[in-house]
Scaffold this motif. Structure first.
Motif, short mmCIF file in Angstrom:
data_model
loop_
_atom_site.label_atom_id
_atom_site.label_comp_id
_atom_site.label_asym_id
_atom_site.label_seq_id
_atom_site.Cartn_x
_atom_site.Cartn_y
_atom_site.Cartn_z
N GLN A 128 0.76 -1.19 0.25
CA GLN A 128 -0.56 0.32 0.22
C GLN A 128 0.99 1.05 0.32
O GLN A 128 2.06 1.47 0.77
N HIS A 129 0.41 1.80 -0.91
CA HIS A 129 1.43 3.43 -0.81
C HIS A 129 0.28 4.53 -0.95
O HIS A 129 -0.58 4.93 -1.70
N SER A 130 -0.13 4.74 -0.03
CA SER A 130 -1.52 6.21 0.69
C SER A 130 -0.93 7.65 0.66
O SER A 130 0.10 7.10 2.03
N SER A 131 -1.08 8.08 0.18
CA SER A 131 -1.38 9.50 1.00
C SER A 131 -2.50 10.51 0.66
O SER A 131 -3.34 10.30 -0.03
N GLY A 132 -2.40 11.87 1.02
CA GLY A 132 -3.61 12.51 1.79
C GLY A 132 -4.88 11.52 1.06
O GLY A 132 -5.79 12.61 0.50
N GLY A 133 -5.07 11.02 1.97
CA GLY A 133 -6.45 9.98 1.62
C GLY A 133 -6.78 9.75 1.06
O GLY A 133 -8.58 8.65 0.31
N LYS A 134 -5.90 9.77 0.16
CA LYS A 134 -6.09 8.17 -1.54
C LYS A 134 -5.18 7.61 -1.32
O LYS A 134 -3.69 7.15 -0.84
N ASP A 135 -6.54 5.98 -1.06
CA ASP A 135 -5.69 5.00 -0.92
C ASP A 135 -5.21 3.89 -2.21
O ASP A 135 -6.11 4.39 -3.02
N LYS A 136 -3.74 3.76 -2.19
CA LYS A 136 -3.37 3.31 -3.65
C LYS A 136 -2.49 1.83 -3.46
O LYS A 136 -2.25 1.23 -2.53
N ILE A 137 -3.26 0.93 -4.42
CA ILE A 137 -3.00 -0.35 -4.00
C ILE A 137 -2.37 -0.97 -4.98
O ILE A 137 -2.90 -0.85 -5.95
N GLY A 138 -1.27 -1.65 -4.41
CA GLY A 138 -0.67 -1.87 -5.62
C GLY A 138 -0.06 -3.52 -5.79
O GLY A 138 -0.76 -4.34 -5.27
#
Length: 294
Positions: free
Chosen positions: A204-214
């Motif tokens: 997971q690489h999340s920032s600024g309230g945005k979840d990014k699942i790799g």
């Protein structure tokens, strides 16, 4: 204490004398070190890290589990050496125009023909070196067979390994590796943490309230166990290509294969197997697949 060589011995020694042990990864402790690496700075970093609730302790193995883990590690090294030796022989002879098919039997058969042919282009010193490598490969295979026999004895006598082998794609080697990784069930809060420890969950690489699942991480987790779990899952998928699904889990696997492909399905199956194994060890239950109605 910092997890390093001798940690299991000293942890068991301290526990026997009434102490509570928190063994921490050196990588976690390093984040709290100030200044250069000295014994005093390391001790201060360990003391600070030990008070942080987010710094988890590493698993501590019993003597029996540590011996079993040693057998698994020796086997992994022998497999690596065997593959490297066979690949080097193939690559060297390919440059002389001798392509060799895959498989140990094909390699030894081709070597016999090549080395006995006195009219080919191989020099005598090189020919003797290849013969020495062939003997070395034979020795590695014999040692690997010996370790496999010892592991088989351990696995046959281990009730936990026998239960884990009922999972799809879990053979003897995967069973003992899963047992050693998950045996301390209190080390994980839930099954997802166990799967993340093995390395079969997406990063997971999340920032600024945005979840990014790799994708899954190539550098973290138990890479050896993850690799064998993947191979076991691929074997299950290859079998499912030849027959109809018999359980709800196999229907689920076939659906993922149709939507995302075989490799994604293999990782998904490995993930589910780790979570199921964790639940089995935590609750002391057996695996009972849900069969489809006839």
């Amino acid at each position: 204490m910092e997890a390093c060589g001798g940690t299991h011995y000293w942890a068991r020694y301290a526990i026997e004398h009434g102490h509570k042990v928190k063994s921490m990864s050196a990588r976690r402790v390093k984040a709290f070190r100030q200044g250069q690496k000295t014994d005093a700075n390391d001790a201060a970093a360990i003391a600070i890290a030990a008070l942080q609730p987010q710094v988890k302790s590493t698993r501590l193995l019993s003597i029996e589990n540590q011996c079993q883990q040693g057998l698994v590690r020796i086997r992994e090294l022998l497999v690596t050496q065997k593959v490297a030796t066979a690949k080097q022989i193939r690559d060297l002879l390919l440059d002389f125009g001798f392509p060799i098919p895959k498989g140990d039997s094909a390699l030894f058969g081709a070597l016999s023909e090549i080395l006995e042919d006195a009219e080919n282009s191989l020099g005598m010193d090189f020919r003797m070196a290849i013969e020495s490598q062939r003997k070395h490969l034979n020795q590695l295979l014999a040692r690997l067979a010996d370790i496999d026999a010892r592991l088989a004895t351990q696995i046959k006598a281990d009730e936990t390994c026998q239960r884990l082998q009922k999972l799809e794609g879990i053979g003897p080697v995967n069973a003992i590796a899963l047992k050693l990784t998950l045996n301390t069930v209190e080390h994980f809060r839930n099954s997802r943490e166990a799967a993340a420890c093995v390395g079969v969950t997406p990063i997971q690489h999340s920032s600024g309230g945005k979840d990014k699942i790799g994708s899954i991480s190539k550098s973290s987790g138990c890479k050896g166990l993850r690799s064998t779990l993947f191979e076991g899952s691929m074997a299950v998928i290859r079998q499912l290509d030849k027959r109809e699904a018999r359980t709800t889990k196999e229907v689920w696997v076939k659906d993922i294969v149709a939507r995302r492909g075989k490799k994604v399905a293999a990782i998904a199956l490995a993930n589910k197997n780790v979570r199921t194994a964790y639940a089995m060890l935590k609750n002391g239950t057996d695996y009972q697949p849900s069969m489809l109605a006839a």
